[in-house]
Design an enzyme around this catalytic site. Sequence first.
Site: not given
Ligand code: CAA
Length: 267
Positions: A121, A141
């Site tokens: 976004e 989301e």
């Molecule tokens: N919030 C907080 N921490 C996050 C994060 C997030 N959105 N995305 C990744 N991290 C953290 C992970 O928890 C991890 O931390 P730890 O090492 O302490 O466990 C670190 O970043 C590295 O991430 P991964 O180990 O998960 O890395 P990966 O390469 O295996 O996966 C990824 C990468 C696919 C991006 C995965 O991290 C993921 O799915 N993240 C969430 C993405 C998501 O759902 N975003 C939407 C958020 S909601 C939103 O944005 C609402 C809105 O409208 C504003």
Amino acid sequence: MAYETIDWQQNGSVVIATLNRPESLNAINQKMDHELIDVLDRLRNDNSIRVMVLTGAGRAFCAGDDIKERDAGENENELSRDLSGPGSVLTNNYLSLWNNVDTGKPIIAAVNGYALGGGLELALACDIRIATTNASFGTPEITLGFFPGGGAPLRLPRILPGSIAMEMLLTGDRFDAETAYRWGLISHLVEQDELLDKATSIAERIASHAPLAVRAVRELAYGTNDMTLSQVQRMSAFSRWIIQQTDDAQEGPRAFVEKRQAEYHGR
Ligand code: CAA
């Protein structure tokens, strides 16, 4: 001013702002949300800056809202920490391209990896998006049971063809950079080590133009979506007349005739 979550680097009239929480894939926590608003205030108010490049440190542009902070805050006052709520960088006027009020200056998203949820976004709210071959895009989301509150349901269908936008929004799936390029979500696809050079060269090109003319073009492009064609034509004619009165509009043709680089001062 130094920030905790954002690296700020100004070279001439171009600023490179780097989201800098790589350990969390640059997820937007409250601190970053507030600092981003401050960055945008600076961009808007500092006349020495003409264009900003927004990028991320490490392997993500931005993984969206900080889910861990959100989860930890479930028992707290939810309204005070809702990044999709009023006052958040994701929804306030500065990044609302379909609102007449914003920074008034172009922002280029240089997407260096994941651009998910609020991260996508942020990129959608920028004027121009370029990305590296390892970047990916999505609005997960819906898979988490909540709503993309930072503008994706409004902006994606205006940027992409309807079926593609709705597939992104409703599946929550991630799409790779090659696909995003084919769709037109990004305008350039580059290797990682070329990203900032490419973004900076586009930024410098724009920054070399007359700032008031750049601003007027943005106003017309974004501020007229709800107008009729005749209203837009009137606004366009009026903008043209105003810009024609500026010193810079004299300088451009003069420099052309004198075969030299124009020097614009935003007057
Ligand atoms: N919030 C907080 N921490 C996050 C994060 C997030 N959105 N995305 C990744 N991290 C953290 C992970 O928890 C991890 O931390 P730890 O090492 O302490 O466990 C670190 O970043 C590295 O991430 P991964 O180990 O998960 O890395 P990966 O390469 O295996 O996966 C990824 C990468 C696919 C991006 C995965 O991290 C993921 O799915 N993240 C969430 C993405 C998501 O759902 N975003 C939407 C958020 S909601 C939103 O944005 C609402 C809105 O409208 C504003």
